[in-house]
Design a protein around this motif. Structure first.
Motif, mmCIF file in Angstrom:
data_model
loop_
_atom_site.group_PDB
_atom_site.id
_atom_site.type_symbol
_atom_site.label_atom_id
_atom_site.label_comp_id
_atom_site.label_asym_id
_atom_site.label_seq_id
_atom_site.Cartn_x
_atom_site.Cartn_y
_atom_site.Cartn_z
ATOM 1 N N ILE A 98 21.580 143.905 92.594
ATOM 2 C CA ILE A 98 20.950 144.879 93.024
ATOM 3 C C ILE A 98 20.214 145.866 92.358
ATOM 4 N N ASP A 99 21.026 146.219 91.194
ATOM 5 C CA ASP A 99 20.372 147.330 90.377
ATOM 6 C C ASP A 99 19.073 146.837 89.642
ATOM 7 N N SER A 100 19.153 145.422 89.178
ATOM 8 C CA SER A 100 18.020 145.125 88.541
ATOM 9 C C SER A 100 17.026 144.240 89.213
ATOM 10 N N TYR A 101 17.089 143.782 90.365
ATOM 11 C CA TYR A 101 16.265 143.071 90.987
ATOM 12 C C TYR A 101 16.181 143.558 92.576
ATOM 13 N N GLY A 102 17.117 143.712 93.281
ATOM 14 C CA GLY A 102 17.113 144.212 94.566
ATOM 15 C C GLY A 102 17.979 143.506 95.474
ATOM 16 N N SER A 103 17.890 143.608 96.708
ATOM 17 C CA SER A 103 18.532 142.758 97.591
ATOM 18 C C SER A 103 18.168 141.639 98.291
ATOM 19 N N ASP A 104 16.969 141.091 97.614
ATOM 20 C CA ASP A 104 16.708 139.755 98.304
ATOM 21 C C ASP A 104 16.981 138.807 97.493
ATOM 22 N N TYR A 105 18.105 138.237 97.467
ATOM 23 C CA TYR A 105 18.835 137.256 96.748
ATOM 24 C C TYR A 105 20.127 136.594 97.512
ATOM 25 N N THR A 106 20.257 135.365 97.154
ATOM 26 C CA THR A 106 21.501 134.685 97.812
ATOM 27 C C THR A 106 22.320 134.267 96.236
ATOM 28 N N LEU A 107 23.589 134.476 96.485
ATOM 29 C CA LEU A 107 24.446 134.142 95.294
ATOM 30 C C LEU A 107 25.284 133.032 95.644
ATOM 31 N N VAL A 108 25.054 131.901 94.987
ATOM 32 C CA VAL A 108 26.009 130.652 95.072
ATOM 33 C C VAL A 108 27.076 130.487 94.078
ATOM 34 N N GLU A 109 28.179 130.643 94.166
ATOM 35 C CA GLU A 109 29.294 130.547 92.999
ATOM 36 C C GLU A 109 29.709 128.998 93.218
ATOM 37 N N ASP A 110 30.010 128.738 91.787
ATOM 38 C CA ASP A 110 30.781 127.419 91.597
ATOM 39 C C ASP A 110 31.656 127.754 90.327
ATOM 40 N N TRP A 111 32.678 128.620 90.722
ATOM 41 C CA TRP A 111 33.750 129.237 89.874
ATOM 42 C C TRP A 111 34.392 128.066 88.903
ATOM 43 N N ALA A 112 34.693 126.913 89.906
ATOM 44 C CA ALA A 112 35.545 125.738 89.392
ATOM 45 C C ALA A 112 34.680 125.258 88.101
ATOM 46 N N ASN A 113 33.273 125.084 88.063
ATOM 47 C CA ASN A 113 32.748 124.709 87.000
ATOM 48 C C ASN A 113 32.063 126.086 86.187
ATOM 49 N N TYR A 114 32.592 127.133 86.240
ATOM 50 C CA TYR A 114 32.300 128.323 85.278
ATOM 51 C C TYR A 114 30.600 128.348 85.591
ATOM 52 N N ALA A 115 30.103 128.347 86.649
ATOM 53 C CA ALA A 115 28.772 128.602 87.022
ATOM 54 C C ALA A 115 28.588 129.390 88.219
ATOM 55 N N PHE A 116 27.488 129.978 88.189
ATOM 56 C CA PHE A 116 26.667 130.573 89.553
ATOM 57 C C PHE A 116 25.310 130.460 89.550
ATOM 58 N N ARG A 117 24.813 130.350 90.602
ATOM 59 C CA ARG A 117 23.116 130.499 90.770
ATOM 60 C C ARG A 117 22.967 131.787 91.678
ATOM 61 N N ILE A 118 21.796 132.054 91.211
ATOM 62 C CA ILE A 118 21.120 133.424 91.778
ATOM 63 C C ILE A 118 19.795 132.895 92.488
ATOM 64 N N ILE A 119 19.643 132.702 93.852
ATOM 65 C CA ILE A 119 18.569 132.308 94.377
ATOM 66 C C ILE A 119 17.773 133.575 94.972
ATOM 67 N N LEU A 120 16.530 133.883 94.225
ATOM 68 C CA LEU A 120 15.713 135.070 94.511
ATOM 69 C C LEU A 120 14.602 134.886 95.567
ATOM 70 N N ASP A 121 14.414 135.700 96.570
ATOM 71 C CA ASP A 121 13.597 135.510 97.581
ATOM 72 C C ASP A 121 12.384 136.025 97.586
ATOM 73 N N ASP A 122 12.176 137.084 96.521
ATOM 74 C CA ASP A 122 10.962 137.798 96.553
ATOM 75 C C ASP A 122 10.110 137.502 95.379
ATOM 76 N N PRO A 123 8.973 136.870 95.295
ATOM 77 C CA PRO A 123 8.241 136.297 94.071
ATOM 78 C C PRO A 123 7.487 137.474 93.459
ATOM 79 N N GLU A 124 7.414 138.507 94.119
ATOM 80 C CA GLU A 124 6.386 139.460 93.739
ATOM 81 C C GLU A 124 7.138 140.227 92.462
ATOM 82 N N LYS A 125 8.523 140.339 92.415
ATOM 83 C CA LYS A 125 9.563 141.166 91.518
ATOM 84 C C LYS A 125 9.501 140.431 90.273
#
Length: 181
Positions: A98-125
């Motif tokens: 939120i501090d670095s990009y904003g609130s237009d995102y989706t966080l997909v966690e895969d903690w079992a594989n020590y990974a996470f994905r951040i899907i960003l929705d605003d292509p202008e930023k």
């Protein structure tokens, strides 16, 4: 607590009374004492509060060594820096995004594989600042993937939006001019 090993008291007295064994034990006891003192010093140097080589901890925490300060002041500075380090949690991750990009995102966690994905929705930023913030705050063992959702006619390369004017179609056959299935 320093460990003192006295061979003459660690073995049965009847063996220590043998002249040859007594001479050997008396000869190697000073070396055992030196080794024990060295091991005690090594053990105390493992901890910030008992160390005599504070420079190593200052280097680890990014503090510039200041020889004008006392050892206690330098230890206190390292402990303060250590205690200020924020633990990486899911709430911390969301706050960094939120501090670095904003609130237009989706966080997909895969903690079992020590990974996470951040899907960003605003292509202008710009995602450069977010990428730096994530790399700085996440532990080294976690894998982070940043994905930017865009329209069908936009593509993002090296943080620059490129407009694709025409879709190129290839049929994949030897007969040219045939429309693909």
């Amino acid at each position: 607590m320093e460990i003192k090993s006295k061979l003459k008291t660690d073995i049965p007295q009847k063996f220590y009374n043998i002249k040859q064994i007594k001479d050997i034990i008396d000869a190697i006891q000073p070396e055992i004492d030196r080794t024990n003192a060295y091991l005690y010093k090594l053990r105390s140097d493992l901890h910030i509060s008992t160390t005599t080589i504070i420079e190593r901890f200052e280097r680890d925490y990014g503090i510039t060594p200041d020889e004008s300060k006392t050892l206690e002041e330098r230890i206190a500075a390292v402990l303060e820096k250590k205690n200020n380090k924020i633990v990486f949690t899911e709430q911390r991750l969301n706050q960094v995004i939120i501090d670095s990009y904003g609130s237009d995102y989706t966080l997909v966690e895969d903690w079992a594989n020590y990974a996470f994905r951040i899907i960003l929705d605003d292509p202008e930023k710009s995602i450069v600042q977010l990428k730096r913030a994530i790399e700085k705050s996440k532990p080294a063992h976690l894998y982070a993937l940043l994905a930017l959702l865009m329209g069908v006619d936009n593509i993002k390369i090296n943080d620059q939006t490129i407009i694709i004017s025409e879709l190129v179609r290839r049929c994949g056959t030897f007969n040219t001019g045939v429309n693909p299935l």
